[in-house]
Scaffold this motif. Structure first.
Motif: not given
Length: 293
Positions: A146-150, A171-174, A186-195
């Motif tokens: 959940w923290k990775l999504l945020a 976010h290596s601690a997560l 660990h989430n397709l949507v978060a991966q695309v928008i975040g990175s």
């Protein structure tokens, strides 16, 4: 090939349990498998293959309970949740392709639901006991995912055009970063928008649009339908794990899937050189790619 790959992973899981049989019997819960998410990805993406092959020989359906058992024994929550979803979709596929009649499937579904209600839920709860949170839930509200999504949303908002990049280690601690790999959300949507930001959203939007367009062109072909289910499985896995963002074998499997789909639907592919020439041709004459080909 896909069915053989699935059976290979079944064998890996079986050997692990054979070597640790006493521990499994004593604990009553699934063994801890360090490769459980990888195993779940392979088994989920190959699960549709026995359903396709059942159109040729129905005995291939005997592979289904074996694959599903292996999925459960991985101890992966992704396998448990999305395995159930994919199994339903594969059953619908069997009816739509005429391998099993609607009434026969309704009977099998009713029998399966009754067996699950009477015996299955306790067995599943026992198998996944080590994955349950303190409150007894399969998914807890304070998990790092959940923290990775945020974090994905926050990373998008900082530099929205390009995101923070694939090498971001903030976010290596997560989530542990494997040496040589990108930082996973660990989430397709978060991966695309975040990175990758807006550019990534556009690029992946075009990719997914083209892939589904190709799959829908061959939707009446049972083989293409099975490939669609494999792709959906990979997308589901990518919602809780690196999934398709893991170059090998996950992304390589999808390259194989769409290579076979292109051949099945008779799609013509273009090399990078051809695409560049197409752009030059359109710019100078206003012509289309169809004219170039």
């Amino acid at each position: 090939i896909f069915c053989a790959l699935g059976w290979g992973m079944v064998l890996v899981v079986a050997v692990t349990y054979a070597k640790n049989w006493q521990e499994f019997i004593e604990s009553g819960s699934a063994l801890y498998l360090s490769y459980r998410n990888f195993a779940a990805t392979i088994l989920l993406t190959t699960l549709p293959m026995p359903f396709y092959l059942a159109g040729l020989k129905k005995y291939h359906l005997l592979s289904v309970p074996v694959f599903m058992t292996a999925l459960l024994l991985t101890g992966s929550r992704t396998a448990l949740v999305f395995g159930a979803v994919l199994l339903v979709l594969c059953c619908v596929y069997l009816v739509r392709t005429g391998v099993v009649s609607k009434w026969a499937m309704l009977g099998l579904t009713a029998a399966g639901a009754a067996a699950l209600a009477l015996f299955g839920m306790d067995a599943v709860k026992s198998l996944y006991e080590f994955r349950l949170s303190g409150s007894g839930h399969l998914i807890s509200g304070d998990e790092d995912r959940w923290k990775l999504l945020a974090a994905g949303v926050q990373d998008f908002l900082r530099p929205p055009l390009f995101g923070t990049g694939l090498g971001n280690t903030a976010h290596s601690a997560l989530a542990a970063i494997v040496p040589g790999s990108m930082a996973f959300y660990h989430n397709l949507v978060a991966q695309v928008i975040g990175s990758m930001g807006i550019v990534g959203i556009f690029a992946y939007g075009v990719l997914i649009r083209d892939r589904f367009s190709l799959l829908l062109r061959g939707r009446k072909d049972p083989f293409v339908g099975a490939m669609l289910l494999s792709y959906l499985a990979m997308l589901m896995v990518s919602m809780t794990n690196p999934g398709e963002f893991c170059p090998f074998p996950n992304a390589a499997l999808m390259v194989m899937v769409f290579s076979m789909v292109e051949e099945a639907v008779g799609a013509e592919t273009a090399t990078v050189t051809q695409l560049r020439r197409r752009g030059a041709l359109r710019g100078s004459t206003g012509g289309s790619y169809a004219q170039y080909k």
